[in-house]
Design a protein around this motif. Structure first.
Motif, short mmCIF file in Angstrom:
data_model
loop_
_atom_site.label_atom_id
_atom_site.label_comp_id
_atom_site.label_asym_id
_atom_site.label_seq_id
_atom_site.Cartn_x
_atom_site.Cartn_y
_atom_site.Cartn_z
N TYR A 1 66.40 79.64 85.49
CA TYR A 1 65.79 78.44 84.96
C TYR A 1 64.43 78.71 84.35
CZ TYR A 1 69.32 76.06 87.79
OH TYR A 1 70.50 75.63 88.34
N THR B 1 65.80 70.78 87.01
CA THR B 1 67.00 71.23 86.32
C THR B 1 68.02 71.82 87.28
OG1 THR B 1 65.63 71.77 84.39
CG2 THR B 1 67.87 72.65 84.43
N LEU C 1 69.31 66.95 84.57
CA LEU C 1 67.86 66.93 84.45
C LEU C 1 67.39 65.62 85.06
CD1 LEU C 1 65.36 68.40 83.24
CD2 LEU C 1 65.67 66.96 81.21
#
Length: 120
Positions: A61, A69, A84
């Motif tokens: 990420y 996320t 999200l």
């Protein structure tokens, strides 16, 4: 051959969770030596890498977005998902899924992108 298509709601309200799905056809998301990525482009700005999943299921990420996320997959459906959380209008963007092959330095497969607008 390999194609990808993003899908999901085009409008999300602030503070809600954005959920998108990338469906891959004519190929497998578990194919060796590939990474599937989520990338977004806010209006008038450049591309922003959000995260990726390897063929083995490992996730990576962006440090900026990591706390909000989550990337997952459904191998039975050949789908990659993105969540999200706690979205704001700054999350308005075109969202793409894209493939990178190990040993390469380019995204060789892209979805067409899907517009997501965060607004009340």
């Amino acid at each position: 051959q390999v194609q990808a298509q993003e899908s999901g709601p085009g409008l999300v309200k602030p503070s809600q969770t954005l959920s998108l799905t990338c469906t891959v056809s004519s190929g497998s998301i578990t194919a060796n030596n590939v990474y599937w990525n989520w990338i977004r482009q806010p209006p008038g700005k450049g591309l922003e890498w959000m995260g990726a999943m390897s063929h083995s299921g490992s996730t990576y990420y962006s440090p900026i977005l990591k706390s909000r996320t989550s990337i997952a997959r459904d191998t039975s459906k050949n789908q990659l998902t993105l969540q999200l959380t706690a979205v704001t209008p700054d999350d308005t963007a075109v969202y793409y899924c894209a493939r990178v092959s190990v040993g390469g330095s380019l995204f060789d497969v892209w979805g067409q992108g899907t517009q997501v607008t965060v607004s009340s």
